[in-house]
Design an enzyme around this catalytic site. Sequence first.
Site, PDB file in Angstrom:
ATOM      1  N   GLY A 114       0.768  -1.247   0.000  1.00  0.00           N
ATOM      2  CA  GLY A 114       0.000   0.000   0.000  1.00  0.00           C
ATOM      3  C   GLY A 114       0.795   1.291   0.000  1.00  0.00           C
ATOM      4  CD  GLU A 136       1.005   0.416   6.662  1.00  0.00           C
ATOM      5  OE1 GLU A 136       1.293   0.421   5.447  1.00  0.00           O
ATOM      6  OE2 GLU A 136       0.747  -0.610   7.293  1.00  0.00           O
ATOM      7  N   GLY A 149      -4.131  -0.990  13.897  1.00  0.00           N
ATOM      8  CA  GLY A 149      -2.772  -0.806  14.415  1.00  0.00           C
ATOM      9  C   GLY A 149      -2.026  -2.123  14.582  1.00  0.00           C
ATOM     10  CB  THR A 166      -0.461  -4.185  10.019  1.00  0.00           C
ATOM     11  OG1 THR A 166      -1.706  -4.775   9.676  1.00  0.00           O
ATOM     12  CG2 THR A 166       0.577  -4.525   8.974  1.00  0.00           C
ATOM     13  CG  ASP A 215      -5.577  -3.202  -1.671  1.00  0.00           C
ATOM     14  OD1 ASP A 215      -5.084  -2.717  -0.631  1.00  0.00           O
ATOM     15  OD2 ASP A 215      -5.952  -4.386  -1.765  1.00  0.00           O
ATOM     16  CE  LYS A 222      -9.945   2.599   8.451  1.00  0.00           C
ATOM     17  NZ  LYS A 222     -10.454   1.888   7.246  1.00  0.00           N
ATOM     18  NE  ARG A 248      -2.222  -2.678  -4.295  1.00  0.00           N
ATOM     19  CZ  ARG A 248      -2.274  -2.908  -2.991  1.00  0.00           C
ATOM     20  NH1 ARG A 248      -2.207  -1.899  -2.137  1.00  0.00           N
ATOM     21  NH2 ARG A 248      -2.409  -4.124  -2.515  1.00  0.00           N
ATOM     22  CG  ASP A 308      -8.564   0.009  10.271  1.00  0.00           C
ATOM     23  OD1 ASP A 308      -9.177   0.743  11.065  1.00  0.00           O
ATOM     24  OD2 ASP A 308      -9.145  -0.878   9.612  1.00  0.00           O
TER      25      ASP A 308
HETATM   26  P1  IMP Z   1      -4.389  -2.579  10.561  1.00  0.00           P
HETATM   27  O1  IMP Z   1      -3.544  -3.772  10.957  1.00  0.00           O
HETATM   28  O2  IMP Z   1      -5.828  -2.801  10.911  1.00  0.00           O
HETATM   29  O3  IMP Z   1      -3.861  -1.282  11.117  1.00  0.00           O
HETATM   30  O4  IMP Z   1      -4.376  -2.560   8.992  1.00  0.00           O
HETATM   31  C1  IMP Z   1      -3.582  -1.756   8.243  1.00  0.00           C
HETATM   32  C2  IMP Z   1      -3.596  -2.210   6.790  1.00  0.00           C
HETATM   33  O5  IMP Z   1      -4.924  -2.489   6.379  1.00  0.00           O
HETATM   34  C3  IMP Z   1      -3.118  -1.109   5.870  1.00  0.00           C
HETATM   35  O6  IMP Z   1      -1.760  -1.236   5.599  1.00  0.00           O
HETATM   36  C4  IMP Z   1      -3.964  -1.319   4.632  1.00  0.00           C
HETATM   37  O7  IMP Z   1      -3.326  -2.206   3.745  1.00  0.00           O
HETATM   38  C5  IMP Z   1      -5.241  -1.947   5.122  1.00  0.00           C
HETATM   39  N1  IMP Z   1      -6.339  -0.953   5.294  1.00  0.00           N
HETATM   40  C6  IMP Z   1      -6.878  -0.497   6.441  1.00  0.00           C
HETATM   41  N2  IMP Z   1      -7.864   0.389   6.217  1.00  0.00           N
HETATM   42  C7  IMP Z   1      -7.950   0.513   4.882  1.00  0.00           C
HETATM   43  C8  IMP Z   1      -8.757   1.325   4.016  1.00  0.00           C
HETATM   44  O8  IMP Z   1      -9.614   2.133   4.430  1.00  0.00           O
HETATM   45  N3  IMP Z   1      -8.538   1.156   2.683  1.00  0.00           N
HETATM   46  C9  IMP Z   1      -7.608   0.298   2.165  1.00  0.00           C
HETATM   47  N4  IMP Z   1      -6.813  -0.455   2.931  1.00  0.00           N
HETATM   48  C10 IMP Z   1      -6.986  -0.359   4.283  1.00  0.00           C
HETATM   49 MG    MG Z   2      -4.031  -3.285   1.648  1.00  0.00          MG
END
Ligand code: IMP
Ligand code: MG
Length: 171
Positions: A41, A95, A101, A103, A155, A127, A161, A99
């Site tokens: 991403g 990054e 967090g 990852t 994506d 977010k 993308r 979202d």
């Molecule tokens: P987390 O582990 O929930 O913080 O996820 C983060 C990853 O989820 C990001 O690197 C994105 O690849 C994907 N992601 C989270 N929210 C979105 C979104 O609104 N659109 C697209 N990809 C997202």
């Molecule tokens: Mg993604």
Amino acid sequence: MPEFIPLISEDEIKARIREIGKRIAEDYKDRDLVLVGILKGSFIFLSDLTRQINIDHEIDLIGASSYAGTTSTGQINFTKQPDLELKGRDILLVEDIVDTGLTLQKIVEFVNLLNPRSVKICTLIDKRERREVVLDVAYSCFSLEKGFIVGYGLDYYEKYRNLPAIFDLKL
Ligand code: IMP
Ligand code: MG
């Protein structure tokens, strides 16, 4: 048919990255900066950000994926390890969006095992609605309360993308 609602324009993205790049250049002027982009991403953000940081720095990439469609699976798969020696260096993880967090938390844990001097986070979008862990995001270009966005590297099932700006995706 999915609907794409414009959220952040190309010009807004460009202006904000210029500001953040300037701040990073000031903050890291006496450091040994390595920008580490999180694939896939961040590839467009990383390529624009690096060109707005006017101090010497190096680039590396980590591959990680956690999403299936619009939900985080909570499990992350490493698909690429960094190539550079990160020990003793100042790592700035780049990054696309934070979202839950989860990852980044796993990636920070992993990078810390390589004994860098510092590890910080730079994200295009912060977010917060579904944040599950406390993460210190040092640089954030834009905050978003909720929604699922695409474009500028972000994506939905690997599509969109390529959109040059950021859109809210309504399915
Ligand atoms: P987390 O582990 O929930 O913080 O996820 C983060 C990853 O989820 C990001 O690197 C994105 O690849 C994907 N992601 C989270 N929210 C979105 C979104 O609104 N659109 C697209 N990809 C997202
Ligand atoms: Mg993604």
